[in-house]
Scaffold this motif. Sequence first.
Motif, mmCIF file in Angstrom:
data_model
loop_
_atom_site.group_PDB
_atom_site.id
_atom_site.type_symbol
_atom_site.label_atom_id
_atom_site.label_comp_id
_atom_site.label_asym_id
_atom_site.label_seq_id
_atom_site.Cartn_x
_atom_site.Cartn_y
_atom_site.Cartn_z
ATOM 1 N N GLN A 68 -13.400 -14.968 -0.865
ATOM 2 C CA GLN A 68 -14.293 -14.196 -1.710
ATOM 3 C C GLN A 68 -14.372 -12.771 -1.178
ATOM 4 O OE1 GLN A 68 -15.794 -15.081 -4.571
ATOM 5 N NE2 GLN A 68 -16.554 -12.983 -4.779
ATOM 6 N N ILE A 69 -13.988 -11.807 -2.003
ATOM 7 C CA ILE A 69 -14.097 -10.389 -1.668
ATOM 8 C C ILE A 69 -14.850 -9.711 -2.807
ATOM 9 C CG2 ILE A 69 -12.867 -8.247 -1.143
ATOM 10 C CD1 ILE A 69 -10.432 -10.029 -0.389
ATOM 11 N N ASP A 70 -16.012 -9.154 -2.508
ATOM 12 C CA ASP A 70 -16.822 -8.509 -3.538
ATOM 13 C C ASP A 70 -16.637 -6.994 -3.574
ATOM 14 O OD1 ASP A 70 -18.286 -10.903 -4.465
ATOM 15 O OD2 ASP A 70 -19.093 -10.900 -2.427
ATOM 16 N N LEU A 71 -16.203 -6.416 -2.460
ATOM 17 C CA LEU A 71 -16.039 -4.964 -2.378
ATOM 18 C C LEU A 71 -15.019 -4.655 -1.284
ATOM 19 C CD1 LEU A 71 -17.289 -2.116 -3.306
ATOM 20 C CD2 LEU A 71 -18.592 -2.253 -1.174
ATOM 21 N N ILE A 72 -14.173 -3.659 -1.517
ATOM 22 C CA ILE A 72 -13.248 -3.155 -0.510
ATOM 23 C C ILE A 72 -13.748 -1.792 -0.058
ATOM 24 C CG2 ILE A 72 -10.874 -2.466 -0.015
ATOM 25 C CD1 ILE A 72 -10.027 -4.346 -2.335
ATOM 26 N N LEU A 73 -13.885 -1.608 1.245
ATOM 27 C CA LEU A 73 -14.390 -0.363 1.821
ATOM 28 C C LEU A 73 -13.322 0.210 2.745
ATOM 29 C CD1 LEU A 73 -16.794 1.599 2.215
ATOM 30 C CD2 LEU A 73 -17.605 0.077 4.040
ATOM 31 N N ILE A 74 -12.920 1.459 2.510
ATOM 32 C CA ILE A 74 -11.816 2.070 3.254
ATOM 33 C C ILE A 74 -12.288 3.404 3.844
ATOM 34 C CG2 ILE A 74 -9.473 2.969 3.105
ATOM 35 C CD1 ILE A 74 -8.979 1.047 0.795
ATOM 36 N N SER A 75 -12.058 3.571 5.148
ATOM 37 C CA SER A 75 -12.578 4.760 5.849
ATOM 38 C C SER A 75 -11.588 5.917 5.891
ATOM 39 C CB SER A 75 -12.978 4.385 7.279
ATOM 40 O OG SER A 75 -11.837 4.011 8.040
ATOM 41 N N GLN A 76 -10.291 5.617 5.886
ATOM 42 C CA GLN A 76 -9.280 6.653 6.050
ATOM 43 C C GLN A 76 -8.092 6.388 5.137
ATOM 44 O OE1 GLN A 76 -8.100 7.314 10.110
ATOM 45 N NE2 GLN A 76 -10.183 7.269 10.903
ATOM 46 N N GLY A 77 -7.276 7.409 4.935
ATOM 47 C CA GLY A 77 -6.085 7.264 4.116
ATOM 48 C C GLY A 77 -4.848 6.845 4.878
ATOM 49 N N LEU A 78 -4.942 6.721 6.202
ATOM 50 C CA LEU A 78 -3.808 6.299 7.008
ATOM 51 C C LEU A 78 -3.480 4.821 6.751
ATOM 52 C CD1 LEU A 78 -4.730 8.041 10.381
ATOM 53 C CD2 LEU A 78 -2.982 8.758 8.741
ATOM 54 N N PRO A 79 -2.224 4.413 6.985
ATOM 55 C CA PRO A 79 -1.815 3.046 6.629
ATOM 56 C C PRO A 79 -2.554 1.946 7.376
ATOM 57 C CG PRO A 79 0.107 4.450 6.918
ATOM 58 C CD PRO A 79 -1.076 5.254 7.386
ATOM 59 N N ASP A 80 -3.106 2.228 8.564
ATOM 60 C CA ASP A 80 -3.831 1.167 9.273
ATOM 61 C C ASP A 80 -5.253 1.013 8.755
ATOM 62 O OD1 ASP A 80 -4.292 3.703 10.366
ATOM 63 O OD2 ASP A 80 -4.849 2.910 12.322
ATOM 64 N N HIS A 81 -5.609 1.768 7.716
ATOM 65 C CA HIS A 81 -6.912 1.633 7.062
ATOM 66 C C HIS A 81 -6.730 1.368 5.560
ATOM 67 C CE1 HIS A 81 -8.814 3.153 10.756
ATOM 68 N NE2 HIS A 81 -7.770 3.964 10.807
ATOM 69 N N ALA A 82 -5.915 2.184 4.923
ATOM 70 C CA ALA A 82 -5.537 1.969 3.522
ATOM 71 C C ALA A 82 -4.099 1.468 3.526
ATOM 72 C CB ALA A 82 -5.670 3.275 2.735
ATOM 73 N N HIS A 83 -3.936 0.169 3.761
ATOM 74 C CA HIS A 83 -2.616 -0.421 3.996
ATOM 75 C C HIS A 83 -1.949 -0.763 2.668
ATOM 76 C CE1 HIS A 83 0.044 -3.891 5.348
ATOM 77 N NE2 HIS A 83 0.499 -2.851 6.016
ATOM 78 N N PRO A 84 -0.895 -0.050 2.280
ATOM 79 C CA PRO A 84 -0.311 -0.243 0.947
ATOM 80 C C PRO A 84 0.095 -1.680 0.616
ATOM 81 C CG PRO A 84 0.472 1.810 1.876
ATOM 82 C CD PRO A 84 -0.298 1.116 2.972
ATOM 83 N N PRO A 85 0.813 -2.424 1.481
ATOM 84 C CA PRO A 85 1.175 -3.796 1.091
ATOM 85 C C PRO A 85 -0.037 -4.697 0.839
ATOM 86 C CG PRO A 85 2.563 -3.059 2.901
ATOM 87 C CD PRO A 85 1.480 -2.030 2.752
ATOM 88 N N THR A 86 -1.129 -4.457 1.574
ATOM 89 C CA THR A 86 -2.345 -5.242 1.339
ATOM 90 C C THR A 86 -2.991 -4.854 0.020
ATOM 91 O OG1 THR A 86 -2.740 -5.534 3.709
ATOM 92 C CG2 THR A 86 -4.621 -5.811 2.234
ATOM 93 N N LEU A 87 -3.119 -3.565 -0.237
ATOM 94 C CA LEU A 87 -3.713 -3.113 -1.490
ATOM 95 C C LEU A 87 -2.909 -3.586 -2.691
ATOM 96 C CD1 LEU A 87 -4.673 0.533 -0.448
ATOM 97 C CD2 LEU A 87 -6.239 -1.370 -0.854
ATOM 98 N N GLU A 88 -1.621 -3.779 -2.488
ATOM 99 C CA GLU A 88 -0.756 -4.202 -3.586
ATOM 100 C C GLU A 88 -1.022 -5.636 -4.012
ATOM 101 O OE1 GLU A 88 3.921 -3.627 -4.816
ATOM 102 O OE2 GLU A 88 3.380 -3.724 -2.700
ATOM 103 N N ILE A 89 -1.513 -6.487 -3.116
ATOM 104 C CA ILE A 89 -1.667 -7.902 -3.465
ATOM 105 C C ILE A 89 -3.101 -8.298 -3.800
ATOM 106 C CG2 ILE A 89 0.305 -8.527 -2.020
ATOM 107 C CD1 ILE A 89 -1.812 -9.821 -0.098
ATOM 108 N N LEU A 90 -4.072 -7.437 -3.520
ATOM 109 C CA LEU A 90 -5.466 -7.788 -3.792
ATOM 110 C C LEU A 90 -5.789 -7.614 -5.271
ATOM 111 C CD1 LEU A 90 -7.245 -6.202 -0.683
ATOM 112 C CD2 LEU A 90 -6.748 -8.619 -1.086
ATOM 113 N N ASP A 91 -6.835 -8.286 -5.714
ATOM 114 C CA ASP A 91 -7.271 -8.262 -7.113
ATOM 115 C C ASP A 91 -7.725 -6.852 -7.491
ATOM 116 O OD1 ASP A 91 -8.498 -8.598 -9.574
ATOM 117 O OD2 ASP A 91 -9.546 -10.426 -9.002
#
Length: 252
Positions: free
Chosen positions: A52-75
């Motif tokens: 269960q994920i109700d909200l995604i919170l991201i602090s930085q634009g670097l890949p170890d925070h806004a990780h593209p492969p992860t963002l690609e698979i989430l709802d």
Amino acid sequence: MQLTWLDNNSWLIELGGKNILLDPWLVGDLIFGNQPWLFHGTKTVARSLPKQIDLILISQGLPDHAHPPTLEILDRSIPVVCSPNALEVVQKFGYQQVTSLAHGESYHFADIEIEAVPGSPVGPTTIENGYIVRGNGTSLYYEPHGNHSPVLAEKGSIDVVITPLIDLKLPLLGAVIKGRATTLALCELLKPQFVLPTAAGGEVKFEGLLVSILHTEGTVAEFQTLLTAKSLGTKAIDPQPWQPFSLELAHV
């Protein structure tokens, strides 16, 4: 409040009946600038996504925070709150509800308030976000590089702090992750009940030129000794990857 450390900078925060996924790197490799020879992180244990994920919170634009492969698979229907720099990354994946917070701005989600505060400099002009999360009578502060803004002195008490407790240093450049001195000063200022480390590995393997010259100083146990020497009641917790734990917070 229940927390689960999901390796590196990734956390699941369960607060006020909601699950907040913070700086997620959950699948795939971690590479900066498409240069695996420089830095290459891999997961050593395959894990299922949080149920269960109700909200995604991201602090930085670097890949170890806004990780593209992860963002690609989430709802894509999950709301995202992020820094302005991370907004450019998130928008590429078609998320339906994305809110970018500048420093001093807040986002309200059910009974939870998320306030963006100045975080760490990334490059010559960008200062990314730290966050104060309040809900259910508790508060949490997160900053993943150990740069803590003076504005925190105006924010009142904080129950839980998630930030580095060690230093990561590069030759000639000094600390790229600050933990010991900056976080000790932060604990003297805010007097949190608990402090937890982030940016600290987990079930991951790092390789590459950058990794070979990084130097680590400090441990969670050593940081607890520093807290005790300052007569602070803050407890340093060393979490285990993917093992949920509850924090019993005292309220005066």
